[in-house]
Write a protein that holds these residues in place. Sequence first.
Motif, PDB file in Angstrom:
ATOM      1  N   ALA A  10      -1.515  13.196  -1.481  1.00 31.02           N
ATOM      2  CA  ALA A  10      -0.156  12.864  -0.688  1.00 31.02           C
ATOM      3  C   ALA A  10      -0.351  14.577   0.508  1.00 31.02           C
ATOM      4  O   ALA A  10      -0.178  14.554   1.482  1.00 31.02           O
ATOM      5  N   HIS A  11      -0.326  15.615  -0.273  1.00 26.16           N
ATOM      6  CA  HIS A  11      -0.119  17.180   0.008  1.00 26.16           C
ATOM      7  C   HIS A  11      -1.452  17.465   1.266  1.00 26.16           C
ATOM      8  O   HIS A  11      -0.357  17.864   1.913  1.00 26.16           O
ATOM      9  N   LYS A  12      -2.594  16.989   1.091  1.00 34.33           N
ATOM     10  CA  LYS A  12      -3.021  16.978   2.120  1.00 34.33           C
ATOM     11  C   LYS A  12      -2.499  15.824   3.685  1.00 34.33           C
ATOM     12  O   LYS A  12      -3.502  16.555   4.964  1.00 34.33           O
ATOM     13  N   LEU A  13      -2.772  15.412   3.371  1.00 34.96           N
ATOM     14  CA  LEU A  13      -1.979  14.231   4.360  1.00 34.96           C
ATOM     15  C   LEU A  13      -1.071  15.061   4.958  1.00 34.96           C
ATOM     16  O   LEU A  13      -0.377  15.133   6.307  1.00 34.96           O
ATOM     17  N   LEU A  14       0.078  14.781   4.487  1.00 32.92           N
ATOM     18  CA  LEU A  14       1.334  16.357   5.343  1.00 32.92           C
ATOM     19  C   LEU A  14       1.598  16.945   5.492  1.00 32.92           C
ATOM     20  O   LEU A  14       1.639  17.947   6.867  1.00 32.92           O
ATOM     21  N   ASP A  15       0.166  18.159   5.013  1.00 34.05           N
ATOM     22  CA  ASP A  15       0.144  19.297   5.687  1.00 34.05           C
ATOM     23  C   ASP A  15      -0.766  19.631   7.136  1.00 34.05           C
ATOM     24  O   ASP A  15      -1.161  20.452   7.574  1.00 34.05           O
TER      25      ASP A  15
ATOM     26  N   VAL B 101       0.418  -0.941   0.383  1.00 33.56           N
ATOM     27  CA  VAL B 101       0.506  -0.395   0.410  1.00 33.56           C
ATOM     28  C   VAL B 101       1.136   1.029   0.318  1.00 33.56           C
ATOM     29  O   VAL B 101       1.483   1.397   0.200  1.00 33.56           O
ATOM     30  N   ARG B 102       0.012   2.414  -0.442  1.00 35.99           N
ATOM     31  CA  ARG B 102       1.339   3.877  -0.304  1.00 35.99           C
ATOM     32  C   ARG B 102       1.174   4.244   1.161  1.00 35.99           C
ATOM     33  O   ARG B 102       0.378   4.052   1.225  1.00 35.99           O
ATOM     34  N   HIS B 103       2.484   5.196   1.114  1.00 36.87           N
ATOM     35  CA  HIS B 103       2.754   5.963   2.513  1.00 36.87           C
ATOM     36  C   HIS B 103       3.153   7.000   1.808  1.00 36.87           C
ATOM     37  O   HIS B 103       4.039   7.498   0.847  1.00 36.87           O
ATOM     38  N   GLU B 104       2.958   8.040   2.403  1.00 37.58           N
ATOM     39  CA  GLU B 104       3.422   9.468   2.926  1.00 37.58           C
ATOM     40  C   GLU B 104       4.004   9.526   4.342  1.00 37.58           C
ATOM     41  O   GLU B 104       3.452   8.903   5.263  1.00 37.58           O
ATOM     42  N   PHE B 105       4.855   9.520   4.229  1.00 34.09           N
ATOM     43  CA  PHE B 105       5.660  10.463   5.425  1.00 34.09           C
ATOM     44  C   PHE B 105       6.366  11.391   5.529  1.00 34.09           C
ATOM     45  O   PHE B 105       6.776  12.592   4.787  1.00 34.09           O
ATOM     46  N   VAL B 106       6.418  12.285   7.477  1.00 33.72           N
ATOM     47  CA  VAL B 106       6.629  13.839   7.870  1.00 33.72           C
ATOM     48  C   VAL B 106       8.409  13.277   8.741  1.00 33.72           C
ATOM     49  O   VAL B 106       7.937  12.752   9.574  1.00 33.72           O
TER      50      VAL B 106
ATOM     51  N   HIS C 107      10.277  14.942   4.018  1.00 34.41           N
ATOM     52  CA  HIS C 107       8.550  14.980   2.932  1.00 34.41           C
ATOM     53  C   HIS C 107       9.560  12.999   2.899  1.00 34.41           C
ATOM     54  O   HIS C 107      10.409  13.435   1.902  1.00 34.41           O
ATOM     55  N   GLY C 108       8.863  12.117   2.627  1.00 32.45           N
ATOM     56  CA  GLY C 108       9.405  11.013   1.460  1.00 32.45           C
ATOM     57  C   GLY C 108       7.685  10.294   1.583  1.00 32.45           C
ATOM     58  O   GLY C 108       6.260  10.390   1.889  1.00 32.45           O
ATOM     59  N   PHE C 109       8.097   9.576   0.542  1.00 37.92           N
ATOM     60  CA  PHE C 109       6.601   8.816  -0.138  1.00 37.92           C
ATOM     61  C   PHE C 109       7.529   7.385  -0.551  1.00 37.92           C
ATOM     62  O   PHE C 109       8.210   7.034  -1.049  1.00 37.92           O
TER      63      PHE C 109
ATOM     64  N   GLN D  34      11.209   7.467  -2.277  1.00 41.84           N
ATOM     65  CA  GLN D  34      11.791   8.917  -2.737  1.00 41.84           C
ATOM     66  C   GLN D  34      11.419   9.824  -1.546  1.00 41.84           C
ATOM     67  O   GLN D  34      10.759   9.985  -0.861  1.00 41.84           O
ATOM     68  N   LEU D  35      12.529  10.941  -1.303  1.00 44.34           N
ATOM     69  CA  LEU D  35      12.553  11.946  -0.132  1.00 44.34           C
ATOM     70  C   LEU D  35      12.336  12.697  -0.545  1.00 44.34           C
ATOM     71  O   LEU D  35      12.910  13.363  -2.044  1.00 44.34           O
TER      72      LEU D  35
END
Length: 296
Positions: free
Chosen positions: A251-256, A9-14, A192-194, A134-135
């Motif tokens: 992704a941007h809405k989650l990272l915010d 599954v997809r992940h985004e991280f701060v 941020h990373g993906f 990716q970072l």
Amino acid sequence: MARVDDVSVRHEFVLLFDVENGNPNGDPDAGNLPRVDPETGRGLVTDVALKRKVRNYVDALRGNEGRFKIYVQQGAILNDQNKRAYTDLDIKPKSKVESPGVRKWMCENFYDVRTFGAVMSTEINAGQVRGPVQLTMGRSVDSILGLDISITRVALTNATEKSSKGESGEDIATHGTMGRKAFIPYGLYVAHGFVIPAFADDTGFNDEDLGLLWQALVNMWDLDRSASRGLTACRGLYVFSHSSKLGDAPAHKLLDRVTVRRLPDVQVARSFRDYEVSVDYGDLPAGVELHVVTEG
């Protein structure tokens, strides 16, 4: 429930990290001064520098295991690294042409290739890989103050350097070698990373590799100690995990949802305590879960 180490599954991280009295990422084009955005004065740490620390941590922890070798190492000859695949597969390298199976071998044997990708199309061609992780660059929350101070060494390198005679006739240094040291008093950085499942399928990046990545991002600073680095630390790792391969929200809405601000009564920040980290847990999009791997 989405697992933080589920690569399907997809992940985004701060990622939050700070540095005190150190140089997080020197700029060779500016005399090794800390990198800075000239328009805003905010500090920068390149994605390359962050990936270097991940590589060093994985190499120290599991580098003796065949599947966790590191491709990009200081002083490594990349053609020699590529040649290992041809030797193991018993294939004779062709001039600048990638042979079948070589790219796959590189992904299976080098952690950083299957994680971050690599351009391996040198004289001994091992192909190109686009990695699932990716970072972005790290950027400081506030502007930084880059300082460059003089330092001296009182010991002499050899007897021809300027010295005076002591009472017993021995050479005594009257001055030492002059040098410079670049640092910032304090800076709190956000990167941020993906994690992209489609690319993970291609490189063979699996759940174990993803778990190792989270471990490295939290602990890699403790293996990067030096006088020039100052006191660096991971101050937060927040991972948004989706329920599907394509993801359930932009992704941007989650990272915010992770914001950092300097406390209103602090004019100049000099520690992590001078900031407030706010995380919006409410009304997460359906299928998205927020994992706090570490904070503080």
